[in-house]
Enzyme design. Structure first.
Site, mmCIF file in Angstrom:
data_model
loop_
_atom_site.group_PDB
_atom_site.id
_atom_site.type_symbol
_atom_site.label_atom_id
_atom_site.label_comp_id
_atom_site.label_asym_id
_atom_site.label_seq_id
_atom_site.Cartn_x
_atom_site.Cartn_y
_atom_site.Cartn_z
ATOM 1 N N CYS A 193 0.821 -1.222 0.000
ATOM 2 C CA CYS A 193 0.000 0.000 0.000
ATOM 3 C C CYS A 193 0.853 1.270 0.000
ATOM 4 C CB CYS A 193 -0.944 0.016 1.193
ATOM 5 S SG CYS A 193 -1.953 -1.457 1.328
ATOM 6 N N HIS A 226 -3.014 6.996 2.617
ATOM 7 C CA HIS A 226 -3.518 5.710 2.138
ATOM 8 C C HIS A 226 -4.888 5.467 2.776
ATOM 9 C CE1 HIS A 226 -4.125 1.598 1.294
ATOM 10 N NE2 HIS A 226 -3.779 1.150 2.493
ATOM 11 N N ASN A 228 -10.397 -0.148 0.562
ATOM 12 C CA ASN A 228 -8.924 -0.106 0.560
ATOM 13 C C ASN A 228 -8.416 -0.763 -0.723
ATOM 14 O OD1 ASN A 228 -6.192 -0.562 0.905
ATOM 15 N ND2 ASN A 228 -6.368 -1.240 3.028
HETATM 16 O O1 UT7 Z 1 -3.816 -1.321 3.776
HETATM 17 C C1 UT7 Z 1 -3.042 -1.969 4.706
HETATM 18 C C2 UT7 Z 1 -3.136 -1.360 6.051
HETATM 19 N N1 UT7 Z 1 -4.262 -1.887 6.765
HETATM 20 C C3 UT7 Z 1 -4.831 -1.192 7.744
HETATM 21 O O2 UT7 Z 1 -4.439 -0.069 8.002
HETATM 22 C C4 UT7 Z 1 -5.915 -1.838 8.552
HETATM 23 C C5 UT7 Z 1 -5.795 -1.457 9.995
HETATM 24 N N2 UT7 Z 1 -6.785 -2.107 10.844
HETATM 25 C C6 UT7 Z 1 -8.105 -1.809 10.816
HETATM 26 O O3 UT7 Z 1 -8.551 -1.024 10.007
HETATM 27 C C7 UT7 Z 1 -8.996 -2.417 11.879
HETATM 28 O O4 UT7 Z 1 -8.198 -3.073 12.834
HETATM 29 C C8 UT7 Z 1 -10.036 -3.420 11.310
HETATM 30 C C9 UT7 Z 1 -11.116 -2.660 10.575
HETATM 31 C C10 UT7 Z 1 -9.358 -4.421 10.413
HETATM 32 C C11 UT7 Z 1 -10.715 -4.176 12.441
HETATM 33 O O5 UT7 Z 1 -11.308 -3.275 13.363
HETATM 34 P P1 UT7 Z 1 -11.102 -3.471 14.945
HETATM 35 O O6 UT7 Z 1 -11.853 -2.390 15.596
HETATM 36 O O7 UT7 Z 1 -9.615 -3.549 15.172
HETATM 37 O O8 UT7 Z 1 -11.825 -4.841 15.195
HETATM 38 P P2 UT7 Z 1 -11.233 -6.247 15.715
HETATM 39 O O9 UT7 Z 1 -10.388 -6.864 14.659
HETATM 40 O O10 UT7 Z 1 -10.629 -6.013 17.048
HETATM 41 O O11 UT7 Z 1 -12.555 -7.072 15.860
HETATM 42 C C12 UT7 Z 1 -13.590 -6.720 16.783
HETATM 43 C C13 UT7 Z 1 -14.725 -7.711 16.677
HETATM 44 C C14 UT7 Z 1 -14.261 -9.175 16.724
HETATM 45 O O12 UT7 Z 1 -15.210 -9.887 17.473
HETATM 46 P P3 UT7 Z 1 -14.932 -10.244 19.010
HETATM 47 O O13 UT7 Z 1 -13.658 -11.053 18.993
HETATM 48 O O14 UT7 Z 1 -14.787 -8.938 19.706
HETATM 49 O O15 UT7 Z 1 -16.153 -11.018 19.390
HETATM 50 C C15 UT7 Z 1 -14.330 -9.600 15.286
HETATM 51 O O16 UT7 Z 1 -14.567 -10.986 15.142
HETATM 52 O O17 UT7 Z 1 -15.395 -7.564 15.423
HETATM 53 C C16 UT7 Z 1 -15.516 -8.820 14.777
HETATM 54 N N3 UT7 Z 1 -15.472 -8.644 13.338
HETATM 55 C C17 UT7 Z 1 -16.575 -8.392 12.592
HETATM 56 N N4 UT7 Z 1 -17.869 -8.279 12.898
HETATM 57 C C18 UT7 Z 1 -18.731 -8.010 11.907
HETATM 58 C C19 UT7 Z 1 -14.404 -8.641 12.527
HETATM 59 N N5 UT7 Z 1 -14.773 -8.390 11.263
HETATM 60 C C20 UT7 Z 1 -16.116 -8.235 11.277
HETATM 61 C C21 UT7 Z 1 -17.084 -7.957 10.282
HETATM 62 N N6 UT7 Z 1 -18.370 -7.849 10.641
HETATM 63 N N7 UT7 Z 1 -16.731 -7.769 8.973
#
Ligand code: UT7
Length: 314
Positions: free
Chosen positions: A115, A243, A273
């Site tokens: 990216c 980005h 993204n």
């Molecule tokens: O381009 C490369 C660079 N990439 C980035 O910059 C990405 C950086 N990271 C992010 O943008 C965020 O970390 C994410 C959007 C990927 C995830 O958000 P988060 O607030 O960090 O969520 P999490 O991964 O901590 O997940 C929270 C909860 C989990 O459930 P539990 O374990 O709390 O029960 C996940 O299983 O959300 C759940 N979850 C979802 N729920 C509904 C994960 N994906 C989904 C989904 N729909 N699509």
């Protein structure tokens, strides 16, 4: 060559032909519109349609950028394409773009920095222009991320999408062009974000939380460094183009910099993204609005982990 180099004379973009809303994804994985909007700011994204891939997107964006510049493909003397999703290991996407735009014999290569690829590419292009090795560069960022994402993996499939952006860079010699670049990489963080080749078994894995924290730290850090070491202030910067990974990352970076939100470009809500494409995809949205004498900072970060930023004088 002293002074700004690599004046942008044309911009173009292309998006996957299939509009995919959050509601569409609700039918494929266990997710909901509210979660996606709250956690990422994404409302819809574009996936490649039948017959499209990273190459077709790169070609379409390049043609638009050349038309916008009023330039022929044959007037370009280097084609650089930042991508991680070339459909084949060889030839490069850049070679195929050269063929499609009527630039036989013109040097062409791909550049892999995930990216951060477009920002890396802007630095490489500027160096080639400054040294006199090239007079006009076609710089592309193109990725069909759906080729490497597991559509059933909800933590990544709601984020990534397909697109391409291109700019035509002239050597310059005037007041306008790139004036500084930052490039960085740290392979110790490689396990945080990795993917195999299109069509392969190894799909994209991301430790979202760790990459999130890294991004929120590195964006302001790079912006502050570029501003400080070039003797300008944030007021001189008309737009910051980060980005487009997550609207929350962008908002957090804007807060840290105390930057009004209308000076930080956001389109992740519409495009998702698109990896190396996300920064150049933003250019057509701001190009006509740029004020001569002010600055644009482009900031990329991604798998590697890699990071890179560019200071451009309009
Ligand atoms: O381009 C490369 C660079 N990439 C980035 O910059 C990405 C950086 N990271 C992010 O943008 C965020 O970390 C994410 C959007 C990927 C995830 O958000 P988060 O607030 O960090 O969520 P999490 O991964 O901590 O997940 C929270 C909860 C989990 O459930 P539990 O374990 O709390 O029960 C996940 O299983 O959300 C759940 N979850 C979802 N729920 C509904 C994960 N994906 C989904 C989904 N729909 N699509």
């Amino acid at each position: 060559m002293n002074g700004p180099v690599g004046k942008i004379i044309g911009v173009g973009s292309a998006l996957g032909g299939r509009v995919v809303t959050n509601a569409d994804l609700e039918g494929i994985i266990e997710t909901d519109n509210q979660w996606i909007v709250d956690r990422t700011g994404i409302e819809e994204r574009r996936f490649v349609a039948e017959g499209e891939d990273c190459v077709t997107l790169a070609v379409d964006a390049s043609r638009e950028a050349l038309a916008n510049a009023g330039a022929d493909g044959s007037s370009v003397d280097l084609i650089l394409c930042a991508t991680s999703t070339a459909p084949e290991s060889m030839p490069s996407v850049a070679c195929l773009v050269g063929e499609a735009i009527g630039a036989p014999g013109v040097g062409a290569m791909d550049l892999a920095a995930a990216c951060a690829g477009f920002s890396y590419g802007a630095s490489v292009a500027s160096s080639m222009l400054a040294s006199g090795a090239a007079n006009r560069v076609l710089l592309i960022g193109a990725d069909a991320m759906t080729e490497v994402v597991d559509e059933k993996e909800r933590s990544t499939s709601v984020l990534f999408a397909d697109g391409a952006g291109a700019v035509v860079l002239d050597r310059g010699g005037g007041e306008s062009g790139f004036v500084d670049h930052i490039l960085g990489a740290d392979g110790r963080m490689a396990p945080l974000l990795r993917a195999g080749h299109p069509g392969g078994e190894q799909k994209l894995y991301q430790n979202g939380r760790e990459v999130f924290k890294f991004a929120v730290r590195i964006i302001p850090e790079m912006v502050e460094k570029l501003v400080a070491r070039n003797g300008i202030t944030l007021e001189d910067v008309q737009y910051i183009v980060p980005h487009q990974a997550n609207a929350r990352i962008i908002q957090a970076a804007a807060r840290k910099l105390d930057l009004p939100e209308d000076r930080i470009v956001v389109n992740v809500d519409r495009f998702g993204n698109t990896s190396a494409a996300s920064i150049p995809l933003s250019y057509p949205e701001i190009f006509e609005k740029l004020d001569p004498g002010r600055y644009v900072i482009t900031v990329g970060f991604g798998s590697g982990l890699t990071w890179a930023a560019n200071l451009y004088r309009v």
